[in-house]
Design a protein around this motif. Structure first.
Motif, PDB file in Angstrom:
ATOM      1  N   ARG A  23       0.813  -1.230   0.000  1.00 44.77           N
ATOM      2  CA  ARG A  23       0.000   0.000   0.000  1.00 44.77           C
ATOM      3  C   ARG A  23       0.841   1.272   0.000  1.00 44.77           C
ATOM      4  NH1 ARG A  23      -3.909  -1.517   4.788  1.00 44.77           N
ATOM      5  NH2 ARG A  23      -2.528  -0.103   5.883  1.00 44.77           N
ATOM      6  N   GLY A  24       2.030   1.239  -0.475  1.00 39.68           N
ATOM      7  CA  GLY A  24       2.874   2.436  -0.355  1.00 39.68           C
ATOM      8  C   GLY A  24       3.604   2.389   0.957  1.00 39.68           C
ATOM      9  N   GLY A  25       4.733   3.063   1.011  1.00 36.12           N
ATOM     10  CA  GLY A  25       5.620   2.934   2.161  1.00 36.12           C
ATOM     11  C   GLY A  25       5.133   3.658   3.397  1.00 36.12           C
ATOM     12  N   PRO A  26       5.842   3.483   4.508  1.00 36.01           N
ATOM     13  CA  PRO A  26       5.456   4.133   5.760  1.00 36.01           C
ATOM     14  C   PRO A  26       5.791   5.624   5.757  1.00 36.01           C
ATOM     15  CG  PRO A  26       7.480   2.883   6.053  1.00 36.01           C
ATOM     16  CD  PRO A  26       7.012   2.616   4.647  1.00 36.01           C
ATOM     17  N   ARG A  27       5.313   6.321   6.754  1.00 39.45           N
ATOM     18  CA  ARG A  27       5.530   7.768   6.884  1.00 39.45           C
ATOM     19  C   ARG A  27       7.011   8.104   6.962  1.00 39.45           C
ATOM     20  NH1 ARG A  27       5.863  11.377   5.600  1.00 39.45           N
ATOM     21  NH2 ARG A  27       5.079  13.437   5.894  1.00 39.45           N
ATOM     22  N   LEU A  28       7.743   7.254   7.670  1.00 35.46           N
ATOM     23  CA  LEU A  28       9.194   7.439   7.794  1.00 35.46           C
ATOM     24  C   LEU A  28       9.870   6.121   7.442  1.00 35.46           C
ATOM     25  CD1 LEU A  28      11.630   9.200   8.726  1.00 35.46           C
ATOM     26  CD2 LEU A  28      11.250   8.309  11.025  1.00 35.46           C
ATOM     27  N   GLU A  29      10.748   6.163   6.467  1.00 31.91           N
ATOM     28  CA  GLU A  29      11.417   4.916   6.066  1.00 31.91           C
ATOM     29  C   GLU A  29      12.807   4.787   6.667  1.00 31.91           C
ATOM     30  OE1 GLU A  29      11.361   4.799   1.808  1.00 31.91           O
ATOM     31  OE2 GLU A  29       9.181   4.703   1.730  1.00 31.91           O
ATOM     32  N   CYS A 268      15.471  16.650  -4.099  1.00 35.91           N
ATOM     33  CA  CYS A 268      15.759  15.294  -3.602  1.00 35.91           C
ATOM     34  C   CYS A 268      14.612  14.876  -2.671  1.00 35.91           C
ATOM     35  CB  CYS A 268      17.081  15.293  -2.839  1.00 35.91           C
ATOM     36  SG  CYS A 268      16.999  16.376  -1.390  1.00 35.91           S
ATOM     37  N   GLY A 269      14.800  13.774  -1.969  1.00 34.14           N
ATOM     38  CA  GLY A 269      13.735  13.297  -1.076  1.00 34.14           C
ATOM     39  C   GLY A 269      13.948  13.681   0.384  1.00 34.14           C
ATOM     40  N   ALA A 270      14.883  14.597   0.654  1.00 29.29           N
ATOM     41  CA  ALA A 270      15.199  14.935   2.051  1.00 29.29           C
ATOM     42  C   ALA A 270      13.959  15.442   2.786  1.00 29.29           C
ATOM     43  CB  ALA A 270      16.288  15.993   2.091  1.00 29.29           C
ATOM     44  N   GLY A 271      13.698  14.862   3.951  1.00 32.87           N
ATOM     45  CA  GLY A 271      12.587  15.325   4.776  1.00 32.87           C
ATOM     46  C   GLY A 271      11.234  14.800   4.333  1.00 32.87           C
ATOM     47  N   VAL A 272      11.216  13.920   3.341  1.00 30.01           N
ATOM     48  CA  VAL A 272       9.929  13.359   2.903  1.00 30.01           C
ATOM     49  C   VAL A 272       9.647  12.082   3.707  1.00 30.01           C
ATOM     50  CG1 VAL A 272       8.604  12.440   0.969  1.00 30.01           C
ATOM     51  CG2 VAL A 272      10.168  14.354   0.607  1.00 30.01           C
ATOM     52  N   ALA A 273      10.441  11.044   3.468  1.00 31.50           N
ATOM     53  CA  ALA A 273      10.284   9.819   4.264  1.00 31.50           C
ATOM     54  C   ALA A 273      11.598   9.485   4.960  1.00 31.50           C
ATOM     55  CB  ALA A 273       9.841   8.663   3.375  1.00 31.50           C
ATOM     56  N   GLY A 301       9.122  18.988  20.133  1.00 29.36           N
ATOM     57  CA  GLY A 301       8.131  18.508  19.171  1.00 29.36           C
ATOM     58  C   GLY A 301       8.293  17.017  18.929  1.00 29.36           C
ATOM     59  N   SER A 302       7.945  16.585  17.745  1.00 31.29           N
ATOM     60  CA  SER A 302       7.995  15.147  17.459  1.00 31.29           C
ATOM     61  C   SER A 302       8.391  14.936  16.001  1.00 31.29           C
ATOM     62  CB  SER A 302       6.624  14.511  17.699  1.00 31.29           C
ATOM     63  OG  SER A 302       5.685  15.011  16.759  1.00 31.29           O
ATOM     64  N   GLU A 308       5.165  15.934   9.031  1.00 30.80           N
ATOM     65  CA  GLU A 308       3.855  16.286   8.455  1.00 30.80           C
ATOM     66  C   GLU A 308       3.632  17.789   8.340  1.00 30.80           C
ATOM     67  OE1 GLU A 308       0.959  14.049  10.641  1.00 30.80           O
ATOM     68  OE2 GLU A 308       1.601  12.160   9.705  1.00 30.80           O
ATOM     69  N   GLY A 309       4.336  18.560   9.178  1.00 29.72           N
ATOM     70  CA  GLY A 309       4.093  19.993   9.146  1.00 29.72           C
ATOM     71  C   GLY A 309       5.310  20.806   8.758  1.00 29.72           C
ATOM     72  N   PHE A 310       6.402  20.583   9.476  1.00 29.78           N
ATOM     73  CA  PHE A 310       7.562  21.460   9.318  1.00 29.78           C
ATOM     74  C   PHE A 310       8.300  21.222   7.990  1.00 29.78           C
ATOM     75  CE2 PHE A 310      12.044  22.552  10.039  1.00 29.78           C
ATOM     76  CZ  PHE A 310      11.898  23.891  10.356  1.00 29.78           C
ATOM     77  N   PHE A 311       8.676  19.975   7.718  1.00 32.33           N
ATOM     78  CA  PHE A 311       9.475  19.724   6.512  1.00 32.33           C
ATOM     79  C   PHE A 311       8.718  20.017   5.204  1.00 32.33           C
ATOM     80  CE2 PHE A 311      12.478  16.655   8.906  1.00 32.33           C
ATOM     81  CZ  PHE A 311      13.301  17.715   9.253  1.00 32.33           C
ATOM     82  N   PRO A 312       7.425  19.708   5.117  1.00 34.62           N
ATOM     83  CA  PRO A 312       6.735  20.078   3.868  1.00 34.62           C
ATOM     84  C   PRO A 312       6.826  21.583   3.582  1.00 34.62           C
ATOM     85  CG  PRO A 312       5.429  18.484   5.069  1.00 34.62           C
ATOM     86  CD  PRO A 312       6.573  18.866   5.972  1.00 34.62           C
ATOM     87  N   ALA A 313       6.772  22.386   4.655  1.00 32.54           N
ATOM     88  CA  ALA A 313       6.889  23.842   4.454  1.00 32.54           C
ATOM     89  C   ALA A 313       8.309  24.202   4.011  1.00 32.54           C
ATOM     90  CB  ALA A 313       6.526  24.571   5.741  1.00 32.54           C
ATOM     91  N   VAL A 314       9.296  23.549   4.621  1.00 32.88           N
ATOM     92  CA  VAL A 314      10.689  23.798   4.214  1.00 32.88           C
ATOM     93  C   VAL A 314      10.875  23.447   2.746  1.00 32.88           C
ATOM     94  CG1 VAL A 314      13.061  22.951   4.518  1.00 32.88           C
ATOM     95  CG2 VAL A 314      11.675  23.497   6.533  1.00 32.88           C
ATOM     96  N   ARG A 315      10.304  22.331   2.360  1.00 33.17           N
ATOM     97  CA  ARG A 315      10.504  21.846   0.986  1.00 33.17           C
ATOM     98  C   ARG A 315       9.787  22.708  -0.061  1.00 33.17           C
ATOM     99  NH1 ARG A 315      12.564  17.090  -0.256  1.00 33.17           N
ATOM    100  NH2 ARG A 315      11.150  16.922  -2.004  1.00 33.17           N
TER     101      ARG A 315
END
Lengths: 410, 101
Positions: A23-29, A268-273, A301-302, A308-315
């Protein structure tokens, strides 16, 4: 009863291969954790090392319990692998505790090390509870003289070889990679020959070539790194030394990865998974990008919140540096060029200042492959796609060989 | 009298592995050496395997697992018994489960 698929109930899967996830990979790989910035070597070219006995740095490092908490959250997000790095991670007296915590959570645990501190006791543990990833050992030379010229730590060559010997005795799987002074040409050939017969090596070893400047912007250290790194032509000699290996698969690589960039900083994929934690609990999109506006304090934080919040904004950030927009944002040398937000920060303290050194290194390689003419800048090549279309690996190999012959003849 | 070689046997996950459920997949991560043939090998289960694995909890004998599966899937009990014994044999061989004695 649900049907059996094929012959058995249990499928053995290498986790680095596609197919593990239906079903697609986990939130953090994957997560990288720098256990310390301290190192028992003092390598000329290194961007991260503090002295092994730096008590201030040691006192600020995350405790094993705190690292265990981060690992537990990573596992809860589906993470399957952690890479412990440094500095030299084996300097931590609690390394075994941290390593076992990761493994007991069901994480594969890669370790980047110089092997000088591999004891029989540690090797026994790694043999009994394997990391499920080969250890990655970096070598700085194949003789005491060349190794210690770079490592600047008396006794480090013998210690590294002893550590490697212990790993081999205990049959702990490891791979090697090299970092050599530009003048260490003879060492490089000896290193590759030696590496070829190691059990964990199923491909030629990687060799660091284009060293990055210091992570904390230490100008004295930066001058040393600048002197240690090869000029772009010599760097290309090292990078392209095995012409057959270099061009293998290059056509597909060029077709897939080269092409016009745009003004996005992160391609690149940094901060995605995946992400990285520094020795003090600060979360980064990757090991390199430490710009204050791209990092997140895990103490407040966590991982989940950051992913889910911080890195998407950075990217979503876009480049603003005028020279980046004129050059990198229009340049098709993606995949050849080391320019990225992390390295830009290391080189210049910003996320988007083009690094002339990496730019020239990429252009040298493209010129040697016949993709660019002498003096031509890649972002000015309007017909890049046609050039890639006409590119053949056989033609490039022929060209590299004749350049090599001409250079040797000259 | 208990038949220790047959369906009264009870099995549980071995301490040599970590069983993880990620994104709906059951993944067995080897903890100690010798479970995977190569160093980065993980084990996953197909749908039948997952259904059986859930019963291998250190409390239920195999016959109870077979009974539950037969009721749940309305399958042929003999076929289910064969499936359960087949999987358990494979898992014992791989040291992924151990018998509770």
């Amino acid at each position: 009863m649900p049907p059996k698929d094929g012959d058995g109930y249990v499928t053995r899967t290498r986790s680095d291969k596609a197919g593990l996830w239906v079903r697609g990979g986990p939130r953090l790989e994957h997560i990288d954790i720098e256990l310390t910035e301290r190192c028992n070597n003092d390598c000329l070219h290194c961007y991260i090392n503090r002295p092994a006995g730096d008590a201030k740095a040691r006192d600020r490092e995350m405790s094993a319990a705190r690292i265990g908490g981060i690992l537990a959250e990573a596992a809860s997000l589906g993470c399957l692998s952690v890479r412990f790095t440094g500095g030299e991670p084996l300097l931590r007296e609690d390394f075994e505790e941290i390593y076992l915590a990761a493994r007991k959570l069901g994480l594969k645990a890669a370790v980047f090390t110089n092997a000088t501190l591999v004891s029989p006791r540690l090797a026994d543990l790694l043999a009994r509870v394997p990391p499920l990833e080969p250890l990655e050992v970096t070598l700085y030379g194949m003789t005491r003289e060349t190794y210690e010229t770079l490592s600047r730590a008396p006794g480090s060559f013998d210690a590294a070889m002893a550590g490697i010997g212990v790993l081999r005795e205990r049959k702990v799987l490891f791979t090697v990679k090299g970092a050599f002074l530009p003048s260490g040409g003879g060492d490089l050939a000896a290193f590759e020959k030696w590496a070829k017969v190691l059990p964990g090596m199923d491909r030629p070893p990687s060799v660091s070539v284009f060293y990055v400047l210091h992570a904390r912007g230490d100008q004295a250290k930066n001058r040393k790194i600048t002197r240690a790194r090869p000029d772009p032509e010599r760097g290309a000699d090292i990078q392209m030394r095995n012409a057959g290996e270099y061009v293998r698969g290059l056509k597909a690589f060029l077709t897939r990865y080269s092409g016009r960039r745009d003004d996005r900083l992160f391609t690149c994929g940094a901060g995605v998974a995946s992400c990285a934690v520094d020795a003090y609990g600060i979360l980064q999109p990757c090991l390199l990008v430490r710009h204050p506006e791209t990092v997140y304090d895990l103490g407040a934080g966590s991982l989940k919140d950051a992913l889910e919040g911080f890195f998407p904004a950075v990217r979503r950030r876009k480049a603003a540096h005028p020279r980046y927009l004129e050059t990198c944002a229009r340049c098709p040398l993606r995949g050849f060029c080391e320019q990225c937000p992390g390295k830009a920060w290391m080189e210049s303290g910003t996320l988007d200042t083009p690094a002339a050194y990496f730019c020239e290194a990429a252009h040298v390689q493209a010129r040697r492959l016949g993709l660019l003419a002498a003096g031509e800048r890649a972002w000015e090549a309007a017909d890049w796609e046609a050039r890639v279309g006409e590119f053949t690996e056989a033609g490039a190999l022929e060209r590299l060989k004749s350049l090599d012959t001409a250079r040797k003849g000259g | 009298m208990t038949d220790r070689t047959g369906l009264d046997r009870i099995f549980k996950p071995s301490e040599e592995i970590v069983a993880r459920e990620i994104e709906g997949e059951l993944i067995i991560v080897p903890l100690t050496a010798g479970i995977g043939d190569i160093e980065d090998e993980l084990f996953t289960f197909n749908a039948s395997g997952r259904a059986i694995w859930k019963g291998l909890d250190g409390r239920k004998p195999l016959k109870a697992i077979i009974g539950e599966l037969a009721a749940q899937f309305e399958g042929d009990p003999e076929e289910i018994e064969e499936d359960v014994l087949g999987l358990v044999e494979e898992l014992v061989k791989r040291r992924i489960v151990v018998e509770v004695v």
